[in-house]
Design a protein around this motif. Structure first.
Motif, PDB file in Angstrom:
ATOM      1  N   THR A 190       0.839  -1.206   0.000  1.00 37.63           N
ATOM      2  CA  THR A 190       0.000   0.000   0.000  1.00 37.63           C
ATOM      3  C   THR A 190       0.874   1.256   0.000  1.00 37.63           C
ATOM      4  O   THR A 190       0.585   2.219  -0.696  1.00 37.63           O
ATOM      5  CB  THR A 190      -0.938  -0.001   1.229  1.00 37.63           C
ATOM      6  OG1 THR A 190      -1.638  -1.239   1.230  1.00 37.63           O
ATOM      7  CG2 THR A 190      -1.919   1.138   1.175  1.00 37.63           C
ATOM      8  N   CYS A 191       1.955   1.218   0.795  1.00 37.60           N
ATOM      9  CA  CYS A 191       2.799   2.409   0.904  1.00 37.60           C
ATOM     10  C   CYS A 191       3.988   2.370  -0.073  1.00 37.60           C
ATOM     11  O   CYS A 191       4.745   3.335  -0.134  1.00 37.60           O
ATOM     12  CB  CYS A 191       3.323   2.557   2.324  1.00 37.60           C
ATOM     13  SG  CYS A 191       2.022   2.642   3.553  1.00 37.60           S
ATOM     14  N   ALA A 192       4.166   1.251  -0.777  1.00 36.05           N
ATOM     15  CA  ALA A 192       5.279   1.095  -1.717  1.00 36.05           C
ATOM     16  C   ALA A 192       6.626   1.296  -1.028  1.00 36.05           C
ATOM     17  O   ALA A 192       7.589   1.749  -1.652  1.00 36.05           O
ATOM     18  CB  ALA A 192       5.125   2.032  -2.921  1.00 36.05           C
ATOM     19  N   LEU A 193       6.696   0.956   0.255  1.00 32.70           N
ATOM     20  CA  LEU A 193       7.977   1.010   0.978  1.00 32.70           C
ATOM     21  C   LEU A 193       8.506  -0.430   1.045  1.00 32.70           C
ATOM     22  O   LEU A 193       8.237  -1.175   1.985  1.00 32.70           O
ATOM     23  CB  LEU A 193       7.767   1.590   2.375  1.00 32.70           C
ATOM     24  CG  LEU A 193       7.420   3.069   2.403  1.00 32.70           C
ATOM     25  CD1 LEU A 193       6.909   3.485   3.788  1.00 32.70           C
ATOM     26  CD2 LEU A 193       8.629   3.924   2.017  1.00 32.70           C
ATOM     27  N   THR A 194       9.253  -0.788   0.008  1.00 28.75           N
ATOM     28  CA  THR A 194       9.658  -2.195  -0.127  1.00 28.75           C
ATOM     29  C   THR A 194      11.004  -2.485   0.522  1.00 28.75           C
ATOM     30  O   THR A 194      11.546  -3.573   0.370  1.00 28.75           O
ATOM     31  CB  THR A 194       9.703  -2.593  -1.610  1.00 28.75           C
ATOM     32  OG1 THR A 194      10.556  -1.665  -2.292  1.00 28.75           O
ATOM     33  CG2 THR A 194       8.321  -2.586  -2.236  1.00 28.75           C
ATOM     34  N   GLY A 195      11.533  -1.498   1.254  1.00 24.17           N
ATOM     35  CA  GLY A 195      12.784  -1.751   1.972  1.00 24.17           C
ATOM     36  C   GLY A 195      12.612  -2.784   3.065  1.00 24.17           C
ATOM     37  O   GLY A 195      13.510  -3.580   3.345  1.00 24.17           O
ATOM     38  N   THR A 196      11.456  -2.801   3.705  1.00 23.37           N
ATOM     39  CA  THR A 196      11.164  -3.803   4.738  1.00 23.37           C
ATOM     40  C   THR A 196      10.858  -5.118   4.033  1.00 23.37           C
ATOM     41  O   THR A 196       9.981  -5.177   3.177  1.00 23.37           O
ATOM     42  CB  THR A 196       9.965  -3.359   5.593  1.00 23.37           C
ATOM     43  OG1 THR A 196      10.270  -2.089   6.173  1.00 23.37           O
ATOM     44  CG2 THR A 196       9.705  -4.358   6.715  1.00 23.37           C
ATOM     45  N   HIS A 197      11.593  -6.142   4.380  1.00 20.14           N
ATOM     46  CA  HIS A 197      11.438  -7.417   3.672  1.00 20.14           C
ATOM     47  C   HIS A 197      10.528  -8.356   4.435  1.00 20.14           C
ATOM     48  O   HIS A 197      10.487  -8.349   5.664  1.00 20.14           O
ATOM     49  CB  HIS A 197      12.810  -8.066   3.472  1.00 20.14           C
ATOM     50  CG  HIS A 197      13.653  -7.336   2.473  1.00 20.14           C
ATOM     51  ND1 HIS A 197      14.990  -7.580   2.279  1.00 20.14           N
ATOM     52  CD2 HIS A 197      13.326  -6.334   1.597  1.00 20.14           C
ATOM     53  CE1 HIS A 197      15.457  -6.773   1.331  1.00 20.14           C
ATOM     54  NE2 HIS A 197      14.467  -6.003   0.919  1.00 20.14           N
ATOM     55  N   VAL A 198       9.812  -9.164   3.667  1.00 14.65           N
ATOM     56  CA  VAL A 198       8.949 -10.163   4.293  1.00 14.65           C
ATOM     57  C   VAL A 198       9.589 -11.529   4.082  1.00 14.65           C
ATOM     58  O   VAL A 198       9.798 -11.958   2.959  1.00 14.65           O
ATOM     59  CB  VAL A 198       7.488 -10.044   3.789  1.00 14.65           C
ATOM     60  CG1 VAL A 198       7.398 -10.094   2.283  1.00 14.65           C
ATOM     61  CG2 VAL A 198       6.622 -11.116   4.405  1.00 14.65           C
ATOM     62  N   GLY A 199       9.961 -12.131   5.197  1.00 10.85           N
ATOM     63  CA  GLY A 199      10.695 -13.391   5.125  1.00 10.85           C
ATOM     64  C   GLY A 199       9.817 -14.564   5.491  1.00 10.85           C
ATOM     65  O   GLY A 199       9.078 -15.097   4.666  1.00 10.85           O
ATOM     66  N   CYS A 200       9.848 -14.931   6.764  1.00 11.51           N
ATOM     67  CA  CYS A 200       9.181 -16.174   7.193  1.00 11.51           C
ATOM     68  C   CYS A 200       7.689 -15.999   7.404  1.00 11.51           C
ATOM     69  O   CYS A 200       6.946 -16.960   7.422  1.00 11.51           O
ATOM     70  CB  CYS A 200       9.823 -16.686   8.476  1.00 11.51           C
ATOM     71  SG  CYS A 200       9.452 -15.666   9.920  1.00 11.51           S
TER      72      CYS A 200
END
Lengths: 161, 290
Positions: free
Chosen positions: A33-43
Protein backbone atom coordinates in the motif's frame (compact mmCIF):
# COMPACT_ATOMS: atom_id res chain seq x y z
CA UNK A 1 -15.60 -10.56 3.55
CA UNK A 2 -14.89 -7.97 6.23
CA UNK A 3 -14.93 -4.37 5.10
CA UNK A 4 -11.56 -2.79 4.34
CA UNK A 5 -10.50 -0.17 6.88
CA UNK A 6 -9.01 3.27 6.40
CA UNK A 7 -5.97 3.83 8.58
CA UNK A 8 -3.67 6.77 9.14
CA UNK A 9 -0.22 6.62 10.62
CA UNK A 10 3.15 8.35 10.51
CA UNK A 11 5.91 6.55 8.62
CA UNK A 12 9.41 8.02 8.59
CA UNK A 13 8.02 11.36 9.71
CA UNK A 14 5.39 11.52 6.97
CA UNK A 15 1.62 11.21 7.45
CA UNK A 16 0.32 8.28 5.40
CA UNK A 17 -3.16 6.91 4.91
CA UNK A 18 -4.38 3.77 3.23
CA UNK A 19 -7.00 1.06 3.02
CA UNK A 20 -6.40 -2.45 4.24
CA UNK A 21 -8.28 -5.59 5.14
CA UNK A 22 -8.20 -6.44 8.84
CA UNK A 23 -6.01 -9.43 8.00
CA UNK A 24 -3.38 -7.34 6.18
CA UNK A 25 -0.15 -7.54 8.12
CA UNK A 26 1.77 -4.35 8.73
CA UNK A 27 4.63 -5.53 6.51
CA UNK A 28 2.27 -6.13 3.58
CA UNK A 29 0.70 -2.72 4.14
CA UNK A 30 4.13 -1.07 4.10
CA UNK A 31 5.23 -2.87 0.96
CA UNK A 32 2.04 -3.01 -1.08
CA UNK A 33 0.00 0.00 0.00
CA UNK A 34 2.80 2.41 0.90
CA UNK A 35 5.28 1.10 -1.72
CA UNK A 36 7.98 1.01 0.98
CA UNK A 37 9.66 -2.19 -0.13
CA UNK A 38 12.78 -1.75 1.97
CA UNK A 39 11.16 -3.80 4.74
CA UNK A 40 11.44 -7.42 3.67
CA UNK A 41 8.95 -10.16 4.29
CA UNK A 42 10.69 -13.39 5.12
CA UNK A 43 9.18 -16.17 7.19
CA UNK A 44 5.84 -14.45 7.88
CA UNK A 45 5.61 -15.97 11.34
CA UNK A 46 7.97 -13.97 13.48
CA UNK A 47 11.08 -16.09 13.39
CA UNK A 48 13.50 -14.50 10.92
CA UNK A 49 13.43 -10.80 11.85
CA UNK A 50 13.71 -9.53 8.25
CA UNK A 51 10.54 -7.45 8.63
CA UNK A 52 11.63 -5.65 11.82
CA UNK A 53 10.56 -1.99 11.96
CA UNK A 54 10.62 0.58 14.75
CA UNK A 55 7.25 1.23 16.40
CA UNK A 56 7.59 4.38 18.51
CA UNK A 57 11.33 3.69 18.47
CA UNK A 58 11.15 0.06 19.58
CA UNK A 59 11.89 -2.84 17.21
CA UNK A 60 8.88 -5.04 16.42
CA UNK A 61 8.08 -7.70 13.85
CA UNK A 62 5.86 -6.11 11.21
CA UNK A 63 4.63 -9.58 10.15
CA UNK A 64 3.22 -10.11 13.66
CA UNK A 65 1.09 -6.96 13.69
CA UNK A 66 -1.95 -6.25 11.63
CA UNK A 67 -1.92 -2.92 9.84
CA UNK A 68 -5.16 -1.94 11.61
CA UNK A 69 -3.26 -2.14 14.89
CA UNK A 70 -0.77 0.45 13.68
CA UNK A 71 -3.39 3.16 13.16
CA UNK A 72 -2.04 6.33 14.76
CA UNK A 73 1.41 4.84 15.31
CA UNK A 74 4.77 6.38 14.53
CA UNK A 75 6.89 3.98 12.46
CA UNK A 76 10.43 4.03 11.20
CA UNK A 77 11.42 1.68 8.40
CA UNK A 78 14.84 1.19 6.85
CA UNK A 79 13.98 3.94 4.34
CA UNK A 80 13.77 6.37 7.26
CA UNK A 81 17.27 5.83 8.58
CA UNK A 82 18.87 8.32 6.18
CA UNK A 83 17.67 10.81 3.55
CA UNK A 84 16.86 9.24 0.15
CA UNK A 85 20.01 8.23 -1.70
CA UNK A 86 22.18 8.60 1.37
CA UNK A 87 23.43 6.27 4.08
CA UNK A 88 23.87 7.00 7.75
CA UNK A 89 26.96 6.01 9.74
CA UNK A 90 25.53 2.60 10.69
CA UNK A 91 24.77 1.79 7.06
CA UNK A 92 28.25 2.96 6.02
CA UNK A 93 29.79 0.74 8.69
CA UNK A 94 27.83 -2.22 7.28
CA UNK A 95 29.23 -1.41 3.84
CA UNK A 96 32.80 -1.04 5.11
CA UNK A 97 32.69 -4.31 7.05
CA UNK A 98 30.88 -6.30 4.35
CA UNK A 99 28.20 -6.92 6.95
CA UNK A 100 25.83 -8.21 4.30
CA UNK A 101 26.00 -10.53 1.37
CA UNK A 102 22.57 -11.15 -0.20
CA UNK A 103 21.15 -8.29 1.85
CA UNK A 104 17.75 -9.84 2.47
CA UNK A 105 18.00 -9.68 6.28
CA UNK A 106 19.76 -6.30 6.30
CA UNK A 107 16.74 -3.97 6.70
CA UNK A 108 15.62 -5.85 9.81
CA UNK A 109 19.11 -5.92 11.21
CA UNK A 110 19.66 -2.20 10.60
CA UNK A 111 16.43 -1.26 12.37
CA UNK A 112 17.18 -3.63 15.26
CA UNK A 113 20.70 -2.25 15.66
CA UNK A 114 19.43 1.33 15.38
CA UNK A 115 17.26 0.68 18.43
CA UNK A 116 20.13 -1.01 20.28
CA UNK A 117 22.44 1.97 19.76
CA UNK A 118 19.73 4.43 20.77
CA UNK A 119 19.17 2.46 23.97
CA UNK A 120 22.80 1.59 24.65
CA UNK A 121 25.29 3.83 22.80
CA UNK A 122 28.32 1.87 24.04
CA UNK A 123 27.36 -1.78 23.71
CA UNK A 124 29.77 -4.62 24.42
CA UNK A 125 30.26 -7.37 21.87
CA UNK A 126 27.97 -9.52 24.02
CA UNK A 127 25.27 -6.81 24.05
CA UNK A 128 25.36 -6.65 20.25
CA UNK A 129 25.20 -10.42 19.89
CA UNK A 130 22.26 -10.60 22.29
CA UNK A 131 20.37 -7.83 20.48
CA UNK A 132 21.09 -9.53 17.15
CA UNK A 133 19.86 -12.92 18.33
CA UNK A 134 16.36 -12.40 16.93
CA UNK A 135 17.55 -11.68 13.39
CA UNK A 136 18.58 -14.53 11.16
CA UNK A 137 21.25 -14.02 8.50
CA UNK A 138 22.13 -17.01 6.35
CA UNK A 139 25.19 -15.47 4.63
CA UNK A 140 27.56 -13.53 6.83
CA UNK A 141 28.12 -15.68 9.89
CA UNK A 142 27.25 -12.51 11.88
CA UNK A 143 30.85 -11.55 12.76
CA UNK A 144 31.05 -8.68 10.24
CA UNK A 145 27.67 -7.43 11.47
CA UNK A 146 28.86 -7.35 15.08
CA UNK A 147 32.05 -5.59 13.97
CA UNK A 148 30.12 -3.00 11.99
CA UNK A 149 27.84 -2.18 14.93
CA UNK A 150 30.74 -1.89 17.37
CA UNK A 151 32.63 0.28 14.89
CA UNK A 152 29.63 2.56 14.41
CA UNK A 153 29.25 2.89 18.19
CA UNK A 154 32.94 3.75 18.58
CA UNK A 155 32.64 6.33 15.81
CA UNK A 156 29.66 7.98 17.48
CA UNK A 157 31.41 8.00 20.87
CA UNK A 158 34.50 9.54 19.26
CA UNK A 159 32.50 12.30 17.61
CA UNK A 160 30.59 12.96 20.82
CA UNK A 161 33.81 13.13 22.84
CA UNK B 1 1.33 -17.65 4.55
CA UNK B 2 -1.31 -15.02 5.13
CA UNK B 3 -3.98 -15.28 7.81
CA UNK B 4 -7.47 -16.22 6.64
CA UNK B 5 -9.95 -13.33 6.51
CA UNK B 6 -11.37 -12.15 9.83
CA UNK B 7 -13.03 -9.09 11.24
CA UNK B 8 -11.28 -6.92 13.79
CA UNK B 9 -12.83 -5.14 16.72
CA UNK B 10 -10.89 -3.10 19.27
CA UNK B 11 -13.08 -2.28 22.28
CA UNK B 12 -12.10 0.66 24.47
CA UNK B 13 -13.19 -0.89 27.76
CA UNK B 14 -12.91 -4.25 29.50
CA UNK B 15 -16.71 -4.43 29.80
CA UNK B 16 -17.12 -4.11 26.03
CA UNK B 17 -14.45 -6.75 25.46
CA UNK B 18 -16.19 -9.18 27.82
CA UNK B 19 -19.52 -8.60 26.09
CA UNK B 20 -17.91 -9.21 22.68
CA UNK B 21 -16.44 -12.44 23.98
CA UNK B 22 -19.94 -13.62 24.90
CA UNK B 23 -21.36 -12.43 21.58
CA UNK B 24 -18.77 -14.12 19.36
CA UNK B 25 -17.88 -17.07 21.56
CA UNK B 26 -15.92 -19.78 19.81
CA UNK B 27 -15.72 -17.71 16.60
CA UNK B 28 -13.42 -15.18 18.25
CA UNK B 29 -9.82 -15.07 19.39
CA UNK B 30 -8.45 -12.48 21.77
CA UNK B 31 -5.55 -10.42 20.44
CA UNK B 32 -3.10 -9.11 23.03
CA UNK B 33 0.53 -8.90 21.85
CA UNK B 34 -0.11 -11.30 19.00
CA UNK B 35 3.35 -12.83 19.15
CA UNK B 36 1.97 -16.36 19.42
CA UNK B 37 -1.51 -15.86 17.96
CA UNK B 38 -0.46 -14.19 14.71
CA UNK B 39 2.02 -16.95 13.74
CA UNK B 40 -0.67 -19.53 14.48
CA UNK B 41 -3.05 -17.56 12.22
CA UNK B 42 -0.40 -17.16 9.53
CA UNK B 43 0.05 -20.92 9.52
CA UNK B 44 -3.77 -21.23 9.41
CA UNK B 45 -3.78 -23.36 12.52
CA UNK B 46 -6.31 -20.82 13.80
CA UNK B 47 -8.90 -19.18 11.56
CA UNK B 48 -11.09 -17.10 13.86
CA UNK B 49 -13.91 -15.09 12.30
CA UNK B 50 -13.30 -12.29 14.80
CA UNK B 51 -10.30 -10.84 16.57
CA UNK B 52 -11.11 -9.01 19.77
CA UNK B 53 -8.15 -6.66 20.11
CA UNK B 54 -7.43 -5.65 23.72
CA UNK B 55 -4.74 -3.12 22.91
CA UNK B 56 -6.93 -0.04 23.44
CA UNK B 57 -7.81 -1.07 27.00
CA UNK B 58 -5.14 0.87 28.85
CA UNK B 59 -6.36 -0.30 32.28
CA UNK B 60 -5.21 -3.84 31.47
CA UNK B 61 -1.53 -2.83 31.41
CA UNK B 62 0.62 -1.79 34.35
CA UNK B 63 2.79 -2.97 37.20
CA UNK B 64 2.05 -2.05 40.80
CA UNK B 65 2.73 -3.21 44.31
CA UNK B 66 -0.26 -3.68 46.59
CA UNK B 67 -0.39 -2.80 50.31
CA UNK B 68 -0.08 -6.53 50.99
CA UNK B 69 3.34 -6.54 49.30
CA UNK B 70 1.91 -8.48 46.36
CA UNK B 71 3.18 -7.60 42.90
CA UNK B 72 0.26 -7.09 40.51
CA UNK B 73 0.87 -7.11 36.77
CA UNK B 74 -1.87 -6.28 34.29
CA UNK B 75 -2.38 -8.97 31.67
CA UNK B 76 -1.66 -6.58 28.79
CA UNK B 77 1.71 -5.48 30.22
CA UNK B 78 4.41 -6.04 27.62
CA UNK B 79 7.36 -8.28 28.42
CA UNK B 80 9.72 -5.36 27.79
CA UNK B 81 8.01 -3.31 30.51
CA UNK B 82 8.42 -6.13 33.02
CA UNK B 83 12.02 -6.66 31.98
CA UNK B 84 12.83 -2.98 32.57
CA UNK B 85 10.81 -2.51 35.74
CA UNK B 86 12.77 -1.63 38.88
CA UNK B 87 9.73 -2.59 40.91
CA UNK B 88 9.76 -6.11 39.46
CA UNK B 89 13.51 -6.40 40.07
CA UNK B 90 12.86 -5.61 43.75
CA UNK B 91 9.54 -7.35 44.28
CA UNK B 92 10.14 -10.56 42.34
CA UNK B 93 13.77 -11.15 41.32
CA UNK B 94 12.91 -14.58 39.87
CA UNK B 95 10.50 -13.01 37.40
CA UNK B 96 13.05 -10.32 36.56
CA UNK B 97 15.75 -12.87 35.84
CA UNK B 98 13.43 -14.95 33.64
CA UNK B 99 12.47 -12.05 31.36
CA UNK B 100 15.62 -11.88 29.19
CA UNK B 101 15.02 -15.56 28.34
CA UNK B 102 11.63 -14.81 26.81
CA UNK B 103 12.16 -14.83 23.03
CA UNK B 104 13.95 -11.80 21.56
CA UNK B 105 13.80 -8.04 22.07
CA UNK B 106 11.42 -7.44 19.17
CA UNK B 107 9.04 -10.08 20.49
CA UNK B 108 9.26 -8.77 24.06
CA UNK B 109 8.37 -5.28 22.81
CA UNK B 110 4.95 -6.55 21.69
CA UNK B 111 4.30 -9.77 23.58
CA UNK B 112 2.32 -9.55 26.80
CA UNK B 113 2.54 -11.36 30.11
CA UNK B 114 -1.12 -12.35 29.98
CA UNK B 115 -0.85 -13.54 26.39
CA UNK B 116 2.04 -15.82 27.22
CA UNK B 117 0.24 -17.30 30.23
CA UNK B 118 -3.01 -17.88 28.37
CA UNK B 119 -1.18 -19.40 25.41
CA UNK B 120 0.26 -21.91 27.94
CA UNK B 121 3.13 -23.20 25.88
CA UNK B 122 4.68 -25.91 28.08
CA UNK B 123 8.16 -24.63 27.22
CA UNK B 124 7.46 -20.98 28.10
CA UNK B 125 9.20 -19.25 30.99
CA UNK B 126 6.38 -17.26 32.58
CA UNK B 127 4.05 -20.16 33.45
CA UNK B 128 6.97 -21.79 35.29
CA UNK B 129 7.69 -18.59 37.23
CA UNK B 130 4.01 -18.27 38.17
CA UNK B 131 3.97 -21.85 39.43
CA UNK B 132 7.20 -21.43 41.42
CA UNK B 133 5.83 -18.27 43.06
CA UNK B 134 2.27 -19.51 43.73
CA UNK B 135 0.97 -16.65 41.63
CA UNK B 136 -2.73 -16.01 41.36
CA UNK B 137 -4.25 -15.45 37.94
CA UNK B 138 -7.29 -13.18 38.01
CA UNK B 139 -9.93 -13.97 35.40
CA UNK B 140 -12.92 -11.81 34.55
CA UNK B 141 -16.09 -12.43 32.57
CA UNK B 142 -19.56 -10.92 32.42
CA UNK B 143 -20.33 -13.34 35.26
CA UNK B 144 -17.75 -11.72 37.52
CA UNK B 145 -14.18 -12.09 38.68
CA UNK B 146 -12.38 -15.12 40.07
CA UNK B 147 -8.85 -15.91 41.20
CA UNK B 148 -7.18 -19.07 39.90
CA UNK B 149 -4.04 -20.49 41.52
CA UNK B 150 -1.19 -21.05 39.05
CA UNK B 151 -1.13 -24.72 40.05
CA UNK B 152 -4.72 -25.06 38.81
CA UNK B 153 -4.44 -22.73 35.80
CA UNK B 154 -2.17 -24.74 33.50
CA UNK B 155 -4.10 -27.81 32.39
CA UNK B 156 -1.92 -29.16 29.60
CA UNK B 157 -0.37 -28.23 26.30
CA UNK B 158 -1.93 -24.89 25.28
CA UNK B 159 -4.74 -25.56 27.77
CA UNK B 160 -5.77 -23.45 30.73
CA UNK B 161 -8.58 -23.27 33.26
CA UNK B 162 -9.99 -20.13 31.59
CA UNK B 163 -13.59 -20.41 30.46
CA UNK B 164 -14.54 -19.43 26.89
CA UNK B 165 -16.08 -16.18 28.16
CA UNK B 166 -13.22 -15.27 30.50
CA UNK B 167 -10.26 -12.96 30.07
CA UNK B 168 -7.12 -13.07 32.14
CA UNK B 169 -6.91 -9.53 33.53
CA UNK B 170 -4.17 -9.55 36.17
CA UNK B 171 -1.45 -11.71 37.66
CA UNK B 172 -0.63 -11.40 41.36
CA UNK B 173 2.62 -12.59 42.83
CA UNK B 174 2.73 -13.03 46.63
CA UNK B 175 5.17 -10.80 48.51
CA UNK B 176 8.76 -11.97 48.18
CA UNK B 177 10.12 -12.82 51.67
CA UNK B 178 13.44 -11.38 52.79
CA UNK B 179 16.17 -13.90 52.29
CA UNK B 180 14.43 -15.90 49.56
CA UNK B 181 16.89 -16.66 46.78
CA UNK B 182 16.31 -17.81 43.24
CA UNK B 183 17.83 -19.51 40.25
CA UNK B 184 16.73 -19.64 36.62
CA UNK B 185 18.27 -21.51 33.73
CA UNK B 186 17.22 -23.11 30.48
CA UNK B 187 18.66 -24.89 27.49
CA UNK B 188 17.48 -24.11 23.96
CA UNK B 189 19.08 -24.62 20.56
CA UNK B 190 19.41 -20.87 20.19
CA UNK B 191 19.02 -18.16 22.80
CA UNK B 192 15.44 -16.92 22.60
CA UNK B 193 13.92 -20.17 21.40
CA UNK B 194 11.49 -22.05 23.58
CA UNK B 195 13.28 -24.18 26.16
CA UNK B 196 14.08 -27.84 25.61
CA UNK B 197 14.30 -27.94 29.39
CA UNK B 198 14.42 -25.20 31.99
CA UNK B 199 14.32 -24.78 35.75
CA UNK B 200 12.94 -21.97 37.91
CA UNK B 201 13.83 -22.31 41.58
CA UNK B 202 13.40 -20.44 44.85
CA UNK B 203 14.97 -21.40 48.17
CA UNK B 204 14.56 -20.08 51.69
CA UNK B 205 16.75 -20.91 54.66
CA UNK B 206 15.97 -20.89 58.36
CA UNK B 207 18.02 -19.05 60.99
CA UNK B 208 20.36 -22.01 61.37
CA UNK B 209 21.07 -21.87 57.66
CA UNK B 210 19.10 -25.02 56.88
CA UNK B 211 17.01 -25.11 53.73
CA UNK B 212 13.37 -24.46 54.46
CA UNK B 213 10.82 -23.87 51.73
CA UNK B 214 12.24 -24.81 48.31
CA UNK B 215 10.39 -24.56 45.01
CA UNK B 216 11.83 -26.24 41.95
CA UNK B 217 9.81 -26.04 38.73
CA UNK B 218 10.73 -27.65 35.42
CA UNK B 219 9.38 -26.43 32.09
CA UNK B 220 9.67 -27.69 28.54
CA UNK B 221 9.66 -31.26 29.82
CA UNK B 222 6.04 -32.39 30.07
CA UNK B 223 2.78 -30.81 28.88
CA UNK B 224 2.85 -28.02 31.48
CA UNK B 225 5.26 -26.57 34.05
CA UNK B 226 5.71 -29.01 36.89
CA UNK B 227 7.06 -28.83 40.44
CA UNK B 228 9.82 -31.34 41.14
CA UNK B 229 8.49 -32.51 44.49
CA UNK B 230 11.19 -35.15 44.99
CA UNK B 231 13.93 -32.53 44.65
CA UNK B 232 12.15 -30.11 46.97
CA UNK B 233 11.71 -32.80 49.62
CA UNK B 234 15.29 -33.99 49.34
CA UNK B 235 16.61 -30.47 49.73
CA UNK B 236 14.49 -29.44 52.72
CA UNK B 237 16.35 -29.57 56.02
CA UNK B 238 19.79 -29.93 54.45
CA UNK B 239 22.62 -27.42 54.77
CA UNK B 240 22.19 -26.51 51.09
CA UNK B 241 25.83 -27.37 50.45
CA UNK B 242 27.19 -28.79 47.24
CA UNK B 243 26.68 -32.41 48.23
CA UNK B 244 23.11 -31.87 49.40
CA UNK B 245 22.35 -30.00 46.25
CA UNK B 246 23.82 -32.62 43.95
CA UNK B 247 22.01 -35.38 45.76
CA UNK B 248 18.66 -33.56 45.69
CA UNK B 249 18.99 -32.59 42.02
CA UNK B 250 19.60 -36.25 41.21
CA UNK B 251 15.91 -36.87 41.85
CA UNK B 252 14.81 -34.31 39.24
CA UNK B 253 13.52 -36.77 36.66
CA UNK B 254 11.73 -38.96 39.23
CA UNK B 255 8.16 -39.69 38.25
CA UNK B 256 8.30 -37.65 35.03
CA UNK B 257 7.86 -38.94 31.50
CA UNK B 258 9.51 -36.23 29.41
CA UNK B 259 8.11 -35.53 25.98
CA UNK B 260 10.07 -36.05 22.79
CA UNK B 261 9.91 -33.69 19.82
CA UNK B 262 12.05 -32.53 16.91
CA UNK B 263 14.23 -30.49 19.31
CA UNK B 264 15.20 -33.28 21.69
CA UNK B 265 14.47 -36.84 22.71
CA UNK B 266 12.85 -37.83 25.99
CA UNK B 267 16.18 -39.35 27.09
CA UNK B 268 18.00 -36.07 26.52
CA UNK B 269 15.42 -34.18 28.56
CA UNK B 270 15.78 -36.77 31.34
CA UNK B 271 19.53 -36.13 31.34
CA UNK B 272 19.08 -32.35 31.37
CA UNK B 273 16.70 -32.31 34.33
CA UNK B 274 19.18 -33.15 37.12
CA UNK B 275 21.95 -31.07 35.56
CA UNK B 276 19.82 -27.95 35.19
CA UNK B 277 18.16 -28.46 38.57
CA UNK B 278 21.60 -28.55 40.18
CA UNK B 279 22.74 -25.44 38.31
CA UNK B 280 19.60 -23.47 39.12
CA UNK B 281 19.85 -24.44 42.79
CA UNK B 282 23.52 -23.53 42.81
CA UNK B 283 22.56 -20.06 41.57
CA UNK B 284 20.05 -19.82 44.40
CA UNK B 285 22.32 -21.18 47.12
CA UNK B 286 25.68 -19.61 46.32
CA UNK B 287 26.63 -17.23 49.14
CA UNK B 288 26.69 -14.05 47.06
CA UNK B 289 23.83 -12.87 44.95
CA UNK B 290 24.58 -12.70 41.25
Amino acid sequence: MPEPREIELTINGERRAGRCEPRTTLVDFLRETCALTGTHVGCEHGVCGACTVLLDGAPVRSCLMFAVQAAGARLTTVEGLAPPGEMNDLQRAFQEHHALQCGFCTPGILTTMTALLADNPTPTREDVRRALSGNICRCTGYEPIVQAVLDCARGRAGRAG
Amino acid sequence: MKPAPFDHVAPATLEEALALLVEHGENAKVLAGGQSLVPVMALRLATPAWLIDLNRIASLAGIRQLDTGELAIGALTRHAAVERSELVARANPLLASAMPWVAHTAIRNRGTVGGSLVHADPAAELPAVCLACDATLVAQSVRGRRAIAAAAFFRGMFETALGADELLVEIRFPAWPDGRRHGFIEIARRHGDFAICGIAATVERDRAGRVGDARVVAFGVVDRPVRLAAVERALAGTDGGEDALRSAAGAAADGLTPRADHHASAEYRSELLPVLARRALAQALTPRRR
